[in-house]
Design an enzyme around this catalytic site. Structure first.
Site, PDB file in Angstrom:
ATOM      1  N   PRO A   7       0.966  -0.929   0.292  1.00  0.00           N
ATOM      2  CA  PRO A   7       0.027   0.171   0.217  1.00  0.00           C
ATOM      3  C   PRO A   7       0.843   1.205   0.033  1.00  0.00           C
ATOM      4  O   PRO A   7       1.656   1.344   0.922  1.00  0.00           O
ATOM      5  CB  PRO A   7      -0.722  -0.152   1.471  1.00  0.00           C
ATOM      6  CG  PRO A   7       0.301  -1.003   2.221  1.00  0.00           C
ATOM      7  CD  PRO A   7       0.928  -1.636   1.466  1.00  0.00           C
ATOM      8  N   GLU A   9       0.538   5.337  -0.370  1.00  0.00           N
ATOM      9  CA  GLU A   9      -0.255   6.311  -0.540  1.00  0.00           C
ATOM     10  C   GLU A   9      -0.063   7.389  -1.765  1.00  0.00           C
ATOM     11  O   GLU A   9       1.143   7.799  -1.844  1.00  0.00           O
ATOM     12  CB  GLU A   9      -0.257   7.292   0.768  1.00  0.00           C
ATOM     13  CG  GLU A   9      -1.198   8.481   0.789  1.00  0.00           C
ATOM     14  CD  GLU A   9      -1.186   9.400   1.991  1.00  0.00           C
ATOM     15  OE1 GLU A   9      -2.037   9.998   2.627  1.00  0.00           O
ATOM     16  OE2 GLU A   9      -0.099   9.230   2.601  1.00  0.00           O
ATOM     17  N   GLN A  68      -6.715  -1.283   4.733  1.00  0.00           N
ATOM     18  CA  GLN A  68      -5.609  -0.846   5.684  1.00  0.00           C
ATOM     19  C   GLN A  68      -6.114   0.379   6.419  1.00  0.00           C
ATOM     20  O   GLN A  68      -6.614   1.246   5.814  1.00  0.00           O
ATOM     21  CB  GLN A  68      -4.456  -0.541   5.004  1.00  0.00           C
ATOM     22  CG  GLN A  68      -3.308  -0.286   6.249  1.00  0.00           C
ATOM     23  CD  GLN A  68      -1.790   0.016   5.410  1.00  0.00           C
ATOM     24  OE1 GLN A  68      -1.912   1.370   5.328  1.00  0.00           O
ATOM     25  NE2 GLN A  68      -1.165  -0.839   5.376  1.00  0.00           N
ATOM     26  N   CYS A  98       3.971   3.838   8.128  1.00  0.00           N
ATOM     27  CA  CYS A  98       4.158   5.126   7.604  1.00  0.00           C
ATOM     28  C   CYS A  98       5.136   5.979   7.919  1.00  0.00           C
ATOM     29  O   CYS A  98       4.875   6.374   9.180  1.00  0.00           O
ATOM     30  CB  CYS A  98       2.853   5.846   7.408  1.00  0.00           C
ATOM     31  SG  CYS A  98       2.812   7.357   6.402  1.00  0.00           S
ATOM     32  N   LYS A 139       1.527  -3.928   9.457  1.00  0.00           N
ATOM     33  CA  LYS A 139       2.765  -3.985   8.736  1.00  0.00           C
ATOM     34  C   LYS A 139       3.395  -3.050   9.647  1.00  0.00           C
ATOM     35  O   LYS A 139       2.836  -2.019  10.254  1.00  0.00           O
ATOM     36  CB  LYS A 139       2.502  -3.214   7.284  1.00  0.00           C
ATOM     37  CG  LYS A 139       3.727  -2.726   6.579  1.00  0.00           C
ATOM     38  CD  LYS A 139       3.241  -2.271   5.168  1.00  0.00           C
ATOM     39  CE  LYS A 139       4.765  -2.334   4.219  1.00  0.00           C
ATOM     40  NZ  LYS A 139       5.131  -1.004   3.914  1.00  0.00           N
ATOM     41  N   ARG A 224       7.759  -0.191  -4.525  1.00  0.00           N
ATOM     42  CA  ARG A 224       8.271   0.463  -5.527  1.00  0.00           C
ATOM     43  C   ARG A 224       8.957  -0.396  -6.473  1.00  0.00           C
ATOM     44  O   ARG A 224       8.754  -0.091  -7.831  1.00  0.00           O
ATOM     45  CB  ARG A 224       9.340   1.476  -5.156  1.00  0.00           C
ATOM     46  CG  ARG A 224       8.723   2.516  -4.267  1.00  0.00           C
ATOM     47  CD  ARG A 224      10.190   3.472  -3.695  1.00  0.00           C
ATOM     48  NE  ARG A 224      10.801   2.584  -2.690  1.00  0.00           N
ATOM     49  CZ  ARG A 224      12.075   3.054  -2.541  1.00  0.00           C
ATOM     50  NH1 ARG A 224      12.566   4.156  -2.802  1.00  0.00           N
ATOM     51  NH2 ARG A 224      12.712   2.231  -1.670  1.00  0.00           N
TER      52      ARG A 224
END
Length: 324
Positions: A7, A9, A68, A98, A139, A224
């Site tokens: 995930p 953002e 999530q 994050c 995560k 990525r």
């Protein structure tokens, strides 16, 4: 071995999830985080970031989608998790990774790794509120500014009820600076009795092989690396089976770009759609020299019809099959 799509953002939205999962090799994917603060969110907040909920919570390829949530209030997260399940979420994932400053300042993401007791409480309350047949996963990073507490955090999450852990093998302070410390994934797996997924700096088949050797785990989450090389999951699956690996060439990628752009044209305001296209093409430059030339052509172009021309597609045509 399972391969998950990370995930991310502002990058991996429903359009890119759709395109990447149709390339193949991805077992499940995760929404961008849905921020939970002090109230029960309306259905629109979930459907905005997880429109797949209205289609069986799978992408067009049939890849399952996890919802999530991000926040720090255990009871509020629990209420929202239960509500997400009533909307069709087949699994709930909780974000403790994050690194964004704005998120951390509001007690979300990686900053919570400073508080293992709170991690446990969040997992416990969410697990209790979610129907027993629906998995709850988490995560995490290795820590906020040091990995010293990584094992305590992982144990707190699993003891609270997490059925899987994804470990991004860096601290918040590390950000995305290489290298990823895959040896810590091995340490986490040693102290928890649930599957641990390695995440971070897997850009190629060789990276995957080294990650597997160092971390000792089979399961991975690609971020990525998969965005920059859309067939990376497919390559890894083939290599795992001992099959011949045939990398996706630029000519095979062009229909995906066309489909991505056509979907962006339909779903995103003309003011913002070009930026989404450039964002992905910019990342593709890491793997494809042809993307470098294309990005140079369109980097200053913001007119959607002229972008259609540069991509060589008919804006009146819709859908991946037509783009092919």
């Amino acid at each position: 071995m399972q391969i998950a799509l990370a995930p991310m953002e502002g990058l991996v939205d429903e359009i890119l999830r759709d395109v990447l999962t149709r390339v193949g090799g991805v077992d499940w994917c995760v929404t961008e985080f849905i921020r939970v603060s002090d109230r029960l969110l309306p259905p629109s907040s979930f459907r905005k970031l997880a429109p797949e909920l209205d289609g069986g919570a799978v992408t067009r390829a049939g890849t399952p989608l996890r919802v999530q949530l991000l926040g720090s209030d255990p009871l509020c997260l629990a209420d929202n998790a239960a509500f997400a399940c009533s909307l069709g979420a087949p699994a709930i994932d909780l974000n403790f990774g994050c690194p964004a400053k704005t998120v951390n300042k509001s007690r979300g993401g990686a900053v919570l790794l400073k508080e293992p007791e709170l991690l446990h409480s969040i997992l416990y309350q969410v697990r209790k509120a979610v129907p027993a047949h629906i998995p709850v996963t988490a995560k995490m990073r290795l820590g906020f500014d040091s990995p010293d507490g990584a094992l305590d955090c992982a144990s707190a999450l699993v003891d609270g009820g997490a059925e899987q852990l994804v470990v991004h093998a860096r601290t918040k302070l590390d950000g995305y600076k290489p290298p990823a410390h895959w040896e810590w994934v091995a340490k986490v797996q040693d102290v928890v009795a649930v599957p641990v997924f390695a995440n971070g700096d897997i850009w190629s088949l060789e990276d995957w092989r080294r990650c597997r050797e160092i971390s000792g785990v089979d399961d991975i989450m690609l971020g990525r690396g998969l965005v920059c090389r859309p067939d990376l999951a497919r390559q890894i699956n083939a290599a795992k089976k001992g099959a011949t690996v045939e990398p996706m060439g630029w000519e095979d990628l062009q229909p995906l770009l066309a489909d991505f752009w056509l979907q962006a044209r339909r779903k995103i305001s003309p003011r913002y759609a070009p930026g989404r296209l450039k964002q992905w093409i910019s990342m593709l430059t890491r793997s494809y020299p042809e993307a470098v030339a294309l990005f140079a052509q369109l980097r200053r172009e913001n007119d959607c019809e002229r972008l259609d021309t540069l991509l060589g597609i008919d804006s009146n045509v819709s859908g991946f099959e037509a783009a092919v």
